[in-house]
Design an enzyme around this catalytic site. Structure first.
Site, PDB file in Angstrom:
ATOM      1  N   CYS A  81      28.106  -3.849  -6.198  1.00  0.00           N
ATOM      2  CA  CYS A  81      28.292  -4.466  -5.213  1.00  0.00           C
ATOM      3  C   CYS A  81      28.685  -6.037  -5.119  1.00  0.00           C
ATOM      4  CB  CYS A  81      26.955  -4.277  -4.106  1.00  0.00           C
ATOM      5  SG  CYS A  81      27.432  -4.614  -2.329  1.00  0.00           S
ATOM      6  N   HIS A 168      25.851   1.650  -4.185  1.00  0.00           N
ATOM      7  CA  HIS A 168      24.438   1.169  -4.759  1.00  0.00           C
ATOM      8  C   HIS A 168      24.097   2.471  -5.583  1.00  0.00           C
ATOM      9  CE1 HIS A 168      23.626  -2.816  -3.430  1.00  0.00           C
ATOM     10  NE2 HIS A 168      24.427  -2.577  -2.128  1.00  0.00           N
ATOM     11  N   GLU A 170      21.718   2.793  -7.506  1.00  0.00           N
ATOM     12  CA  GLU A 170      20.274   2.540  -7.742  1.00  0.00           C
ATOM     13  C   GLU A 170      19.355   3.188  -6.511  1.00  0.00           C
ATOM     14  OE1 GLU A 170      22.294   0.294  -7.018  1.00  0.00           O
ATOM     15  OE2 GLU A 170      21.314  -1.468  -5.765  1.00  0.00           O
ATOM     16  N   SER A 222     -10.671  -3.382  -4.690  1.00  0.00           N
ATOM     17  CA  SER A 222     -10.871  -2.902  -3.516  1.00  0.00           C
ATOM     18  C   SER A 222     -11.329  -1.471  -3.368  1.00  0.00           C
ATOM     19  CB  SER A 222      -9.643  -3.055  -2.793  1.00  0.00           C
ATOM     20  OG  SER A 222      -8.750  -2.253  -3.486  1.00  0.00           O
ATOM     21  N   GLY A 224      -9.190   0.522  -4.329  1.00  0.00           N
ATOM     22  CA  GLY A 224      -7.789   1.138  -4.455  1.00  0.00           C
ATOM     23  C   GLY A 224      -7.366   1.051  -5.853  1.00  0.00           C
ATOM     24  N   ASP A 226      -4.299  -0.057  -7.016  1.00  0.00           N
ATOM     25  CA  ASP A 226      -3.416  -1.201  -7.468  1.00  0.00           C
ATOM     26  C   ASP A 226      -4.570  -2.324  -8.177  1.00  0.00           C
ATOM     27  OD1 ASP A 226      -1.412   0.108  -6.258  1.00  0.00           O
ATOM     28  OD2 ASP A 226      -1.300  -1.402  -4.595  1.00  0.00           O
ATOM     29  N   SER A 227      -5.613  -2.729  -7.557  1.00  0.00           N
ATOM     30  CA  SER A 227      -6.380  -3.813  -8.045  1.00  0.00           C
ATOM     31  C   SER A 227      -7.269  -3.157  -9.042  1.00  0.00           C
ATOM     32  CB  SER A 227      -7.233  -4.191  -6.875  1.00  0.00           C
ATOM     33  OG  SER A 227      -8.165  -3.183  -6.341  1.00  0.00           O
TER      34      SER A 227
END
Ligand code: XMP
Length: 511
Positions: A81, A168, A170, A222, A224, A226-227
């Site tokens: 692009c 694009h 991706e 948390s 969860g 991610d943490s």
């Protein structure tokens, strides 16, 4: 590590998607600012360079400019692009405002004799988002793809190893996009296929050690994914200089607090302050029924408890967060800038406690990659495969005023639902599922007597992005089993309902 594919970031929100596609081809990539000096690029000995898109336009007086020397390094370059337009303009082509802005899916015809499009169907849909386009390719280039309104949807000068695509590749909507990236990195750049999640882990551990030095780090856990992944990573990087705070507000799922405590004391020994603050939360929430009010109180109390615990630990040097790439995009942060996830349990903390830096080691990863990293680091699947869970937890799945018996009922019915979904393998197909305590009572018969008890609803949805969702089609036999178990095993429930609403108009959570 082998020679990387470098990605020049001109500020497109898809830049990290390019990096992800390169990783999917098992090739190591590194995202750098578009302004990276030529000497730095040379020193990294890249096997190829990808120029990202940009919100900027090449015609603007302040158009973003990389070093034009990149086109003479002899390494393959793929402009995407804006990247292609910058390449065209820099090398003497002509870029102009298109008569019609092209946005969304376009039917693209490819020259499949080009190495970039080799092995592909000659026509397929690709994602376009541009108002400028290449009107004339630079000398020595040929056009290799087109759409109805864009005669140069791709260009190349294979002798100079220079390529550009207006679309694009991706984004997942581009049907053959992944093949374009693979053709570029594997065939044109001949990159080594040696990237694995464990190499990411090694690299991230090294970077954390560099950033943290001999310092200490505070992280909020948390429950969860991610943490938890950040905790595991930091524990490997800096051992017991990591201090984790886990606040149990009383609205966690069944066995969740125990599981978090067990994992982060047995498998990943860190300093863990696990606080059962449920009394404080129930006190503050007494008599409150309005959903927004409940959320606000929980958010504020969370910060208060977290702050108190952090202060008890004394001065720590750095603050870590499990920010992942979709959070960065959602918050609209400019690439490279520091974002504080507007998550209720961290808001406002870092500044007050005087941390010297924010550590966000999984900022470039997507959710499924975070789960894979967790597996590579040795976290149990109970943690890595967790479905998303809102910060306020069961409090927004227990309608009306919050009392311990009501939340208990939500938690116990939810545990049965989870158990049966896992037994039936539905947890792999359904994006999010939970029970809701509707706070509604109805009449029933139990044994010989009349009951006047609570109705529990089952919410199960399929979704890609949680912005829109469909209700999951659960086989009747499984619903029957879940309903029977909940009514029999959870005292106080005499009716089970199924939520068959899409989002929109309903939201996924009930409050
Ligand atoms: P809704 O209910 O808005 O939920 O359709 C969309 C997704 O967001 C999650 N959610 C939250 N996550 N804190 C969070 O971390 C929150 O306050 C919160 N509220 C909703 C919800 O579980 C679903 O996945």
């Amino acid at each position: 590590m082998s020679q990387p594919i470098l990605i020049f970031d001109f500020g497109s929100q898809f830049t990290q998607l390019i990096a992800r596609r390169v990783r999917q081809a098992q090739v190591f990539s590194q995202v750098l600012p578009y302004s990276t000096p030529l000497e730095t690029i040379k020193a990294l000995k890249p096997s190829g360079l990808i120029l990202s898109g940009s919100p900027s336009s090449v015609d603007a007086p302040d158009a973003l400019q990389g070093d034009p020397g990149v086109f003479d390094l002899g390494i393959p370059v793929l402009g995407v692009c804006y990247g292609m337009q910058w390449m065209a303009k820099t090398l003497g082509g002509r870029v102009e405002k298109a008569s019609k802005r092209e946005y969304g899916l376009s039917a693209v015809t490819y020259d499949i004799n080009s190495q970039l499009f080799s092995g592909m169907d000659a026509r397929s849909d690709s994602w376009m988002s541009h108002s400028y386009q290449v009107e004339q390719v630079p000398e020595g280039f040929t056009a290799t793809a087109s759409t109805a309104t864009c005669p140069v949807a791709a260009m190349e000068a294979p002798g100079r190893r220079l390529y550009g695509v207006q679309f694009h590749p991706e984004v997942t909507h581009s049907v053959q996009g992944e093949q374009v990236i693979r053709n570029f990195v594997l065939n044109i750049c001949d990159s080594a296929r040696d990237w694995r999640m464990d190499s990411f882990a090694d690299q991230a551990i090294k970077e954390v050690r560099q950033a943290v030095g001999e310092g200490t780090v505070l992280l909020g856990l948390s429950g969860g994914v991610d943490s938890a992944v950040v905790a595991a990573l930091l524990s490997k990087a800096i051992g017991d200089r990591l201090y984790c705070v886990f606040v149990d507000h009383g609205f966690m799922r069944k066995n969740e607090p125990e599981m978090v405590k067990q994992v982060f004391s047995a498998h990943f020994p860190v300093h863990l302050s696990a606080i059962d603050a449920s009394d404080r939360f129930f006190d503050k929430l007494k008599g409150v029924t309005d959903p927004e009010q409940k959320r606000k109180i929980i958010g504020a109390e969370f910060v208060a408890v977290f702050r108190e615990e952090a202060l008890k630990l004394g001065k720590l040097d750095h603050f870590a967060q499990g920010t992942i790439y979709p959070d960065v995009i959602e918050s609209g942060a400019a690439p490279g800038s520091v974002t504080i996830k507007s998550h209720h349990n961290v808001g406002g903390l870092p500044k007050e406690l005087g941390f010297t830096s924010l550590v966000e080691p999984i900022r470039s990863l997507f959710k499924d990659e975070v789960r894979e990293l967790g597996r590579v680091l040795g976290l149990p699947s109970e943690l890595t495969d967790r479905q998303p869970f809102p910060g306020p937890g069961l409090a927004i799945r227990t309608l009306g005023e919050l009392t311990r018996p009501k939340v208990h009922l939500t938690r116990e019915s939810d545990a049965i639902l989870i158990e049966e979904f896992e037994r039936a393998g539905l947890h792999k197909q359904v994006s999010q599922f939970f029970t809701v305590n509707t706070d509604l009572r109805s009449v029933g018969v139990m044994g010989d007597g009349r009951s006047y008890d609570t109705a529990v609803a089952i919410r199960a949805v399929t979704t890609d992005d949680f912005m829109t969702a469909d209700f999951a089609r659960i086989p009747y036999d499984i619903l029957a089993l879940i309903s029977r178990r909940i009514v029999n095993e959870v005292p106080g429930v005499n009716r089970v309902l199924l939520d068959v609403t899409t989002k929109p108009p309903a939201s996924i959570e009930w409050e």
